[in-house]
Design a protein around this motif. Structure first.
Motif, short mmCIF file in Angstrom:
data_model
loop_
_atom_site.label_atom_id
_atom_site.label_comp_id
_atom_site.label_asym_id
_atom_site.label_seq_id
_atom_site.Cartn_x
_atom_site.Cartn_y
_atom_site.Cartn_z
N ALA A 150 -38.27 -23.60 7.31
CA ALA A 150 -37.99 -24.22 6.01
C ALA A 150 -37.32 -25.59 6.13
CB ALA A 150 -37.11 -23.29 5.18
N LEU A 151 -36.45 -25.75 7.13
CA LEU A 151 -35.73 -27.02 7.26
C LEU A 151 -36.62 -28.08 7.89
CD1 LEU A 151 -32.19 -25.91 8.43
CD2 LEU A 151 -32.64 -27.45 6.54
N PRO A 152 -36.64 -29.28 7.32
CA PRO A 152 -37.43 -30.35 7.92
C PRO A 152 -36.86 -30.77 9.27
CG PRO A 152 -36.09 -31.19 6.11
CD PRO A 152 -35.96 -29.70 6.09
N PRO A 153 -37.69 -31.27 10.18
CA PRO A 153 -37.20 -31.68 11.50
C PRO A 153 -36.03 -32.65 11.44
CG PRO A 153 -39.60 -31.66 11.46
CD PRO A 153 -39.16 -31.42 10.05
N ALA A 154 -36.04 -33.54 10.44
CA ALA A 154 -34.95 -34.52 10.33
C ALA A 154 -33.60 -33.85 10.12
CB ALA A 154 -35.23 -35.49 9.19
N VAL A 168 -26.31 -24.53 11.84
CA VAL A 168 -27.47 -24.31 10.99
C VAL A 168 -27.12 -24.99 9.67
CG1 VAL A 168 -28.94 -22.64 9.82
CG2 VAL A 168 -28.01 -22.11 12.08
N PRO A 169 -27.70 -26.17 9.42
CA PRO A 169 -27.30 -26.93 8.24
C PRO A 169 -27.90 -26.38 6.95
CG PRO A 169 -29.04 -28.08 9.41
CD PRO A 169 -28.71 -26.86 10.23
N GLN A 170 -27.37 -26.85 5.85
CA GLN A 170 -27.90 -26.47 4.55
C GLN A 170 -29.31 -27.02 4.36
OE1 GLN A 170 -25.72 -28.36 1.35
NE2 GLN A 170 -26.26 -30.40 2.00
N ASN A 171 -30.03 -26.45 3.44
CA ASN A 171 -31.35 -26.96 3.07
C ASN A 171 -31.27 -27.37 1.61
OD1 ASN A 171 -34.03 -27.60 2.88
ND2 ASN A 171 -34.81 -25.59 3.41
N SER A 172 -30.84 -28.60 1.39
CA SER A 172 -30.60 -29.06 0.03
C SER A 172 -30.79 -30.57 -0.05
CB SER A 172 -29.17 -28.70 -0.40
OG SER A 172 -28.91 -29.10 -1.72
N ASN A 173 -31.42 -31.01 -1.10
CA ASN A 173 -31.72 -32.44 -1.27
C ASN A 173 -30.66 -33.07 -2.17
OD1 ASN A 173 -32.97 -34.88 -1.18
ND2 ASN A 173 -34.55 -34.38 -2.66
N GLU A 174 -29.60 -33.58 -1.55
CA GLU A 174 -28.49 -34.15 -2.31
C GLU A 174 -28.45 -35.67 -2.17
OE1 GLU A 174 -24.55 -32.06 -2.30
OE2 GLU A 174 -25.43 -31.06 -0.58
N LEU A 367 -27.21 -15.23 13.66
CA LEU A 367 -28.34 -16.05 13.22
C LEU A 367 -29.23 -15.29 12.25
CD1 LEU A 367 -29.37 -17.90 16.50
CD2 LEU A 367 -28.40 -18.93 14.44
N MET A 368 -29.39 -13.99 12.47
CA MET A 368 -30.16 -13.19 11.52
C MET A 368 -29.50 -13.20 10.14
SD MET A 368 -31.17 -9.79 13.70
CE MET A 368 -31.80 -9.90 15.39
N LEU A 369 -28.17 -13.09 10.13
CA LEU A 369 -27.45 -13.13 8.87
C LEU A 369 -27.64 -14.47 8.17
CD1 LEU A 369 -25.45 -12.17 6.73
CD2 LEU A 369 -23.58 -12.88 8.26
N ILE A 370 -27.50 -15.55 8.92
CA ILE A 370 -27.67 -16.88 8.34
C ILE A 370 -29.07 -17.05 7.77
CG2 ILE A 370 -27.70 -19.36 8.88
CD1 ILE A 370 -25.50 -18.78 10.97
N ASP A 371 -30.06 -16.52 8.50
CA ASP A 371 -31.44 -16.59 8.04
C ASP A 371 -31.60 -15.88 6.69
OD1 ASP A 371 -34.71 -15.74 9.25
OD2 ASP A 371 -33.93 -17.72 8.83
N LEU A 372 -30.95 -14.74 6.55
CA LEU A 372 -31.01 -14.00 5.29
C LEU A 372 -30.27 -14.75 4.18
CD1 LEU A 372 -30.33 -10.39 6.62
CD2 LEU A 372 -32.47 -11.22 5.62
N LEU A 373 -29.11 -15.29 4.49
CA LEU A 373 -28.33 -16.01 3.48
C LEU A 373 -29.12 -17.17 2.88
CD1 LEU A 373 -24.84 -16.10 5.25
CD2 LEU A 373 -25.44 -14.78 3.22
N GLN A 374 -29.87 -17.86 3.71
CA GLN A 374 -30.62 -19.02 3.22
C GLN A 374 -31.96 -18.64 2.60
OE1 GLN A 374 -31.35 -22.69 5.06
NE2 GLN A 374 -29.31 -22.99 5.89
N ASN A 375 -32.60 -17.57 3.06
CA ASN A 375 -34.01 -17.38 2.73
C ASN A 375 -34.39 -16.06 2.07
OD1 ASN A 375 -35.23 -19.86 4.18
ND2 ASN A 375 -33.90 -18.94 5.72
N ASP A 376 -33.49 -15.09 2.07
CA ASP A 376 -33.77 -13.83 1.40
C ASP A 376 -33.26 -13.94 -0.04
OD1 ASP A 376 -32.97 -11.05 0.42
OD2 ASP A 376 -34.09 -10.53 2.23
N LYS A 377 -34.15 -13.89 -1.01
CA LYS A 377 -33.80 -14.13 -2.40
C LYS A 377 -32.70 -13.19 -2.88
CE LYS A 377 -34.44 -16.00 -6.53
NZ LYS A 377 -33.93 -17.36 -6.80
#
Length: 519
Positions: A150-154, A168-174, A367-377
């Motif tokens: 989900a996160l762009p390479p940049a 593991v940074p946020q995925n947000s367009n601020e 890392l599994m937890l972080i993956d869930l926090l960001q991507n599991d609705k």
């Protein structure tokens, strides 16, 4: 022929049985365990071994512990047990003293697995000190696959320190530009021009100061150790397309300068001109003479009618306006961008994020937890907004309304897992969304956008310079020094004695090396 097929079939069955027996031995870096543990079913766990043993993950977050933490995280832990066979415990570092306690947690090598971090919250510092675990591409692909995709390479590149990744940074367009919030009803009352420039803003503030008894035209809270005037982001950086590298020292470069040549902000014609602007506002009664010792909540003062404007980022201001429109709809407020034609600054991905403690014994599960926090609705909604029907009311997939107990689950750094699943409050002002949309076209990317200064070699000088800024620059900028020329000269003299030249030389050396590495 039939005999050969039978033999081949038996051989295949034996190989399959051997493979299954081998697989039951456990994989990953954690101990094999209780066979009664449920099989992981979550997004992050798919395809990952190493979840046989139930573990407790300890997390360090910034902010006060929510009133309903036990209820919300109790529900979270039920779901985590099913998805990755883990539970989580959180320690909260209160806003009043987190800057002191946070680094001590690492220095004492306390037992925790995950920590909130950011470019303003010790990320670079702890990465360089070895407080965070380096994250490899293979680790992320295996244990946080949804986040990796989900996160762009940049975003991943922006999060690197010294070429290595620790967050593991946020995925947000601020967009991080500052605006001012004004009382639109007062602007109309005095038939003033639209506030969209430093000049029109000055006219507004002076009109309020002259006519509204007991109301400060501008409110600020510089007593928390902040070393800049609350308007400096707008009047210095945004107005001139500069970037101040580190808020603890007054060194900047022009964003469009490919060489990234540093200069002392306090020793520029632009700063000298701004001092005159600030002095004029101060002499006109725009703010209290006691402003440098103010400890009030500026937004609450504005909401109460004691302040007619304040400066902050767009998101914060928008939520304040939504609150005001709910609680005091008779007062009209408006967003004012004082630099509408200038470049806009996009937040780098390290504005918020989560890192793994270097000594964590459960890095893969973390890392599994972080993956869930960001991507599991389901997980994201729960941890960001609380219990549906109590703390929030979902409106479709993208919006929500605050629930009856919304204030019992708020006030901490769950923005560490901001993602594309974030919801928007239905009361979020449309004009804020419109302003953000217009800013996207003006975002300016530059070579030094991800540069972070390492002050290890000049830490003492940086501390001394910070003290000078508080003692000499703050009173000068708030118009409390009558002789501006002498005040500026004293400031520059003290900065030189404190070691500003050594800091500039070290920072320039790092910038030069950073740019050279990009070629």
């Amino acid at each position: 022929m039939r005999q050969k097929r039978t033999t081949a079939t038996l051989l295949a069955m034996m190989l399959m049985l051997m493979s299954l027996l081998a697989a039951c031995g456990g994989g990953g870096n954690e101990k094999a365990a209780d066979n009664s543990a449920p099989a992981p079913t979550g997004t992050a766990a798919a395809g990952n071994a190493g979840t046989e043993e139930e573990v407790t993950l300890k997390m360090l977050l910034i902010g006060g512990k929510p009133v309903d933490y036990d209820e919300v995280f109790g529900e979270l832990n039920k779901k985590l047990k099913e998805k990755i066979n883990a539970t989580v415990e959180v320690e909260f570092l209160d806003w009043s003293d987190w800057t002191q306690k946070y680094p001590l947690k690492f220095a004492a090598n306390e037992d925790f697995d995950i920590a909130y971090t950011a470019n303003w919250a010790f990320y670079n510092d702890q990465a360089l000190k070895g407080g965070f675990m380096e994250l490899s591409e293979d680790m992320l692909k295996q244990y946080a696959p949804k986040t990796w995709e989900a996160l762009p390479p940049a975003a991943w590149e922006q999060a690197k320190v010294g070429g290595k990744l620790y967050m593991v940074p946020q995925n947000s367009n601020e967009v991080v530009d500052k605006i001012v919030l004004i009382r639109e009803d007062l602007r109309k009352k005095y038939n003033l021009e639209l506030v969209n420039s430093p000049e029109s803003y000055a006219a507004y503030v002076k009109a309020v100061a002259a006519n509204e008894k007991g109301v400060n035209g501008f409110g600020a809270k510089p007593a928390d150790g902040w070393k800049w005037h609350e308007l400096d982001d707008i009047m210095l950086e945004q107005q001139n397309n500069w970037n101040i590298v580190d808020t603890d020292v007054p060194l900047a470069f022009k964003k469009d300068d490919p060489a990234g040549k540093l200069f002392n902000v306090y020793d520029t014609p632009e700063f000298k001109q701004l001092l005159t602007y600030y002095k004029d506002l101060s002499d006109s009664g725009a703010w209290s003479k006691n402003i440098v010792s103010n400890k009030n909540d500026v937004w609450q003062d504005m909401k109460a009618g004691k302040v007619a404007s304040y400066a902050q980022n767009l998101g914060t201001v928008a939520f304040n306006v939504a609150e005001q429109r709910r609680d005091k709809p008779d007062t009209e407020m408006m967003f004012a961008d004082l630099t509408p034609d200038k470049h806009k600054q996009s937040a780098i991905s390290t504005q918020n994020g989560l890192a793994i403690h270097a000594t964590s014994k459960h890095a893969e599960r973390s890392l599994m937890l972080i993956d869930l926090l960001q991507n599991d609705k389901e997980i994201h909604d729960l941890t960001m907004y609380g219990i549906a029907g109590k703390h929030y009311e979902p409106v479709g997939d993208k919006q929500y309304n605050p629930g009856p107990n919304a204030t019992s689950y708020t006030g901490f750094s769950n923005w560490g897992w901001n993602s594309l699943l974030n919801r928007t409050d239905t009361s979020y002002p449309k004009e804020a969304d419109d302003m953000l949309a217009s800013w996207q076209e003006k975002v300016f990317h530059y070579p030094l956008e991800t540069f972070v200064f390492d002050d290890t070699k000049v830490k003492n000088q940086a501390a001394n310079v910070g003290n000078v800024m508080l003692r000499y620059a703050i009173p000068l900028e708030y118009g409390l020094i009558d002789d501006l020329d002498q005040g500026q000269a004293d400031l520059l003299k003290q900065l030189k004695s404190a070691g500003i030249d050594e800091i500039q030389a070290e920072m320039q050396s790092q910038i030069d090396a950073f740019l050279a590495a990009q070629k």
